[in-house]
Enzyme design. Structure first.
Site, PDB file in Angstrom:
ATOM      1  N   LYS A   1      30.446 -46.369  63.628  1.00  0.00           N
ATOM      2  CA  LYS A   1      29.744 -45.932  64.563  1.00  0.00           C
ATOM      3  C   LYS A   1      29.378 -44.310  64.109  1.00  0.00           C
ATOM      4  O   LYS A   1      28.469 -43.798  64.515  1.00  0.00           O
ATOM      5  CB  LYS A   1      30.085 -45.756  65.851  1.00  0.00           C
ATOM      6  CG  LYS A   1      30.749 -47.021  66.583  1.00  0.00           C
ATOM      7  CD  LYS A   1      31.196 -46.744  67.990  1.00  0.00           C
ATOM      8  CE  LYS A   1      31.909 -48.084  68.478  1.00  0.00           C
ATOM      9  NZ  LYS A   1      32.702 -47.905  69.407  1.00  0.00           N
ATOM     10  N   GLY A   2      30.273 -44.034  63.472  1.00  0.00           N
ATOM     11  CA  GLY A   2      30.411 -42.461  63.101  1.00  0.00           C
ATOM     12  C   GLY A   2      29.103 -41.941  62.493  1.00  0.00           C
ATOM     13  O   GLY A   2      28.920 -40.605  62.737  1.00  0.00           O
TER      14      GLY A   2
ATOM     15  N   GLU B   1      27.292 -42.560  55.501  1.00  0.00           N
ATOM     16  CA  GLU B   1      28.683 -42.621  55.910  1.00  0.00           C
ATOM     17  C   GLU B   1      28.625 -41.143  56.507  1.00  0.00           C
ATOM     18  O   GLU B   1      28.069 -40.045  56.285  1.00  0.00           O
ATOM     19  CB  GLU B   1      29.608 -42.517  54.817  1.00  0.00           C
ATOM     20  CG  GLU B   1      30.286 -43.897  54.893  1.00  0.00           C
ATOM     21  CD  GLU B   1      31.375 -44.087  55.776  1.00  0.00           C
ATOM     22  OE1 GLU B   1      31.280 -43.552  57.008  1.00  0.00           O
ATOM     23  OE2 GLU B   1      32.474 -44.778  55.470  1.00  0.00           O
ATOM     24  N   ASP B   2      29.554 -41.264  57.511  1.00  0.00           N
ATOM     25  CA  ASP B   2      29.870 -39.832  58.115  1.00  0.00           C
ATOM     26  C   ASP B   2      30.676 -38.799  57.252  1.00  0.00           C
ATOM     27  O   ASP B   2      30.602 -37.902  57.169  1.00  0.00           O
ATOM     28  CB  ASP B   2      30.599 -40.131  59.687  1.00  0.00           C
ATOM     29  CG  ASP B   2      31.825 -41.022  59.663  1.00  0.00           C
ATOM     30  OD1 ASP B   2      32.134 -41.530  58.642  1.00  0.00           O
ATOM     31  OD2 ASP B   2      32.423 -41.080  60.740  1.00  0.00           O
TER      32      ASP B   2
ATOM     33  N   ASP C   1      36.991 -39.671  53.097  1.00  0.00           N
ATOM     34  CA  ASP C   1      38.283 -39.170  53.120  1.00  0.00           C
ATOM     35  C   ASP C   1      39.166 -39.625  52.072  1.00  0.00           C
ATOM     36  O   ASP C   1      38.950 -39.052  51.002  1.00  0.00           O
ATOM     37  CB  ASP C   1      38.842 -39.565  54.464  1.00  0.00           C
ATOM     38  CG  ASP C   1      40.163 -38.913  54.846  1.00  0.00           C
ATOM     39  OD1 ASP C   1      40.240 -37.481  54.695  1.00  0.00           O
ATOM     40  OD2 ASP C   1      40.947 -39.548  55.450  1.00  0.00           O
TER      41      ASP C   1
ATOM     42  N   LYS D   1      35.920 -34.876  52.108  1.00  0.00           N
ATOM     43  CA  LYS D   1      37.357 -34.158  52.129  1.00  0.00           C
ATOM     44  C   LYS D   1      38.038 -34.487  50.599  1.00  0.00           C
ATOM     45  O   LYS D   1      38.832 -35.259  50.620  1.00  0.00           O
ATOM     46  CB  LYS D   1      38.381 -34.241  53.223  1.00  0.00           C
ATOM     47  CG  LYS D   1      38.112 -34.195  54.591  1.00  0.00           C
ATOM     48  CD  LYS D   1      39.317 -34.797  55.587  1.00  0.00           C
ATOM     49  CE  LYS D   1      38.945 -34.621  56.839  1.00  0.00           C
ATOM     50  NZ  LYS D   1      39.907 -35.418  57.915  1.00  0.00           N
TER      51      LYS D   1
ATOM     52  N   PHE E   1      41.435 -32.680  60.654  1.00  0.00           N
ATOM     53  CA  PHE E   1      40.568 -33.607  61.491  1.00  0.00           C
ATOM     54  C   PHE E   1      39.527 -33.278  62.220  1.00  0.00           C
ATOM     55  O   PHE E   1      39.516 -32.250  63.057  1.00  0.00           O
ATOM     56  CB  PHE E   1      41.527 -34.372  62.233  1.00  0.00           C
ATOM     57  CG  PHE E   1      41.043 -35.784  62.431  1.00  0.00           C
ATOM     58  CD1 PHE E   1      41.186 -36.852  61.703  1.00  0.00           C
ATOM     59  CD2 PHE E   1      40.466 -36.029  63.911  1.00  0.00           C
ATOM     60  CE1 PHE E   1      40.655 -37.806  61.990  1.00  0.00           C
ATOM     61  CE2 PHE E   1      39.992 -37.170  64.061  1.00  0.00           C
ATOM     62  CZ  PHE E   1      39.975 -38.151  63.371  1.00  0.00           C
TER      63      PHE E   1
ATOM     64  N   ASP F   1      34.427 -39.220  65.561  1.00  0.00           N
ATOM     65  CA  ASP F   1      35.295 -39.313  66.844  1.00  0.00           C
ATOM     66  C   ASP F   1      36.738 -39.081  66.610  1.00  0.00           C
ATOM     67  O   ASP F   1      37.157 -39.103  65.459  1.00  0.00           O
ATOM     68  CB  ASP F   1      35.081 -40.453  67.452  1.00  0.00           C
ATOM     69  CG  ASP F   1      35.907 -41.780  66.830  1.00  0.00           C
ATOM     70  OD1 ASP F   1      35.813 -41.796  65.424  1.00  0.00           O
ATOM     71  OD2 ASP F   1      36.641 -42.537  67.383  1.00  0.00           O
TER      72      ASP F   1
ATOM     73  N   ARG G   1      32.108 -37.795  69.933  1.00  0.00           N
ATOM     74  CA  ARG G   1      31.099 -38.053  69.307  1.00  0.00           C
ATOM     75  C   ARG G   1      29.733 -37.272  69.681  1.00  0.00           C
ATOM     76  O   ARG G   1      28.963 -37.175  68.851  1.00  0.00           O
ATOM     77  CB  ARG G   1      30.397 -39.642  69.305  1.00  0.00           C
ATOM     78  CG  ARG G   1      31.531 -40.480  68.826  1.00  0.00           C
ATOM     79  CD  ARG G   1      31.198 -41.942  68.345  1.00  0.00           C
ATOM     80  NE  ARG G   1      32.164 -42.863  67.965  1.00  0.00           N
ATOM     81  CZ  ARG G   1      32.732 -43.138  67.204  1.00  0.00           C
ATOM     82  NH1 ARG G   1      32.315 -42.536  66.005  1.00  0.00           N
ATOM     83  NH2 ARG G   1      33.687 -44.094  67.098  1.00  0.00           N
TER      84      ARG G   1
HETATM   85  P1  IMP Z   1      38.414 -43.296  53.986  1.00  0.00           P
HETATM   86  O1  IMP Z   1      38.367 -44.646  53.678  1.00  0.00           O
HETATM   87  O2  IMP Z   1      39.875 -42.586  54.063  1.00  0.00           O
HETATM   88  O3  IMP Z   1      37.653 -42.287  53.148  1.00  0.00           O
HETATM   89  O4  IMP Z   1      37.954 -43.095  55.637  1.00  0.00           O
HETATM   90  C1  IMP Z   1      36.639 -42.921  55.934  1.00  0.00           C
HETATM   91  C2  IMP Z   1      36.575 -43.056  57.289  1.00  0.00           C
HETATM   92  O5  IMP Z   1      37.772 -42.523  58.349  1.00  0.00           O
HETATM   93  C3  IMP Z   1      35.487 -42.393  57.867  1.00  0.00           C
HETATM   94  O6  IMP Z   1      34.337 -43.265  57.644  1.00  0.00           O
HETATM   95  C4  IMP Z   1      35.801 -41.875  59.290  1.00  0.00           C
HETATM   96  O7  IMP Z   1      35.395 -42.923  60.169  1.00  0.00           O
HETATM   97  C5  IMP Z   1      37.385 -41.857  59.389  1.00  0.00           C
HETATM   98  N1  IMP Z   1      37.575 -40.279  59.038  1.00  0.00           N
HETATM   99  C6  IMP Z   1      38.275 -39.771  58.203  1.00  0.00           C
HETATM  100  N2  IMP Z   1      38.655 -38.521  58.435  1.00  0.00           N
HETATM  101  C7  IMP Z   1      37.970 -38.187  59.640  1.00  0.00           C
HETATM  102  C8  IMP Z   1      37.947 -36.944  60.371  1.00  0.00           C
HETATM  103  O8  IMP Z   1      38.445 -35.800  60.095  1.00  0.00           O
HETATM  104  N3  IMP Z   1      37.354 -37.080  61.662  1.00  0.00           N
HETATM  105  C9  IMP Z   1      36.916 -38.353  61.906  1.00  0.00           C
HETATM  106  N4  IMP Z   1      36.975 -39.599  61.195  1.00  0.00           N
HETATM  107  C10 IMP Z   1      37.447 -39.290  60.195  1.00  0.00           C
HETATM  108 MG    MG Z   2      33.248 -43.777  59.463  1.00  0.00          MG
END
Ligand code: IMP
Ligand code: MG
Length: 181
Positions: A44-45, A100-101, A104, A132, A153, A160, A166
């Site tokens: 949803k992000g 994508e939002d 990470d 990040k 975060f 969210d 959100r």
């Molecule tokens: P990754 O697989 O570790 O790259 O994580 C990606 C997903 O983790 C994103 O699409 C977000 O939904 C969530 N996420 C990672 N960091 C944050 C944050 O700081 N705030 C909110 N959601 C996050």
């Molecule tokens: Mg996401």
């Protein structure tokens, strides 16, 4: 909703977001001119970002939606993705842009790119609101990044924590006390 008592600070204002979204939409419009790209929103992000980004593009696009779970209710990636909702448009021969939002660890995006590639897309690129870089644990290309953020975060503008915040219109850092570890 403008702010919330659990917000420590605003990291990116709504004006800064609007400016960068416009710039990114212009880049995408130039790069994908005459390609009729399939823009895929990762729910949803990315929903808020997606709505603003696609409306600021001045070329023909198609849109579709996917929902993926990787986080549960916490703040760390589980390393695996679970497909909750799939796209309904056939990807064969399409130029796909994953929206994508936040990237990470990079795990979610890497898995998603592999999945969509395997379905015969002509190209698969990623456009994320936030990145990040200091948290990256896997090698994944992110073709369009609006903002790089530190290892904190963040919530708001679609992002969210445990399904809250959100609807904040800026990207904000959540108070540590508001995060259950
Ligand atoms: P990754 O697989 O570790 O790259 O994580 C990606 C997903 O983790 C994103 O699409 C977000 O939904 C969530 N996420 C990672 N960091 C944050 C944050 O700081 N705030 C909110 N959601 C996050
Ligand atoms: Mg996401």
């Amino acid at each position: 909703m403008k702010t919330h008592e659990n917000i420590e600070k605003v990291l990116i204002t709504k004006e800064e977001i609007a400016e960068k979204v416009k710039e990114t939409a212009e880049k995408l419009s130039a790069d994908y001119k005459d390609k009729n790209p399939l823009m895929i929103c990762v729910l949803k992000g990315a929903a808020v970002f997606f709505a603003d980004l696609t409306r600021a593009m001045d070329i023909d696009v198609e849109t579709d939606f996917m929902a993926i779970s990787s986080y549960g209710g916490g703040t760390k990636s589980s390393g695996q993705i679970r497909l909750i909702k799939d796209v309904s448009i056939n990807l064969v021969g399409r130029d796909v842009v994953i929206v994508e939002d936040i990237v990470d660890s990079g795990n979610t995006l890497k898995n998603l790119k592999t999945l969509l590639d395997a379905r015969g897309a002509r190209s698969v690129a990623a456009c994320c609101l936030l990145s990040k870089p200091s948290r990256r644990t896997c090698d994944v290309g992110v073709e369009y990044v609006c903002f790089e953020v530190p290892d904190e975060f963040v919530v708001g503008y679609g992002l969210d924590y445990a399904e809250k915040y959100r609807n904040l219109d800026s990207v904000c850092v959540l108070r540590k006390e508001a995060i259950k570890s």
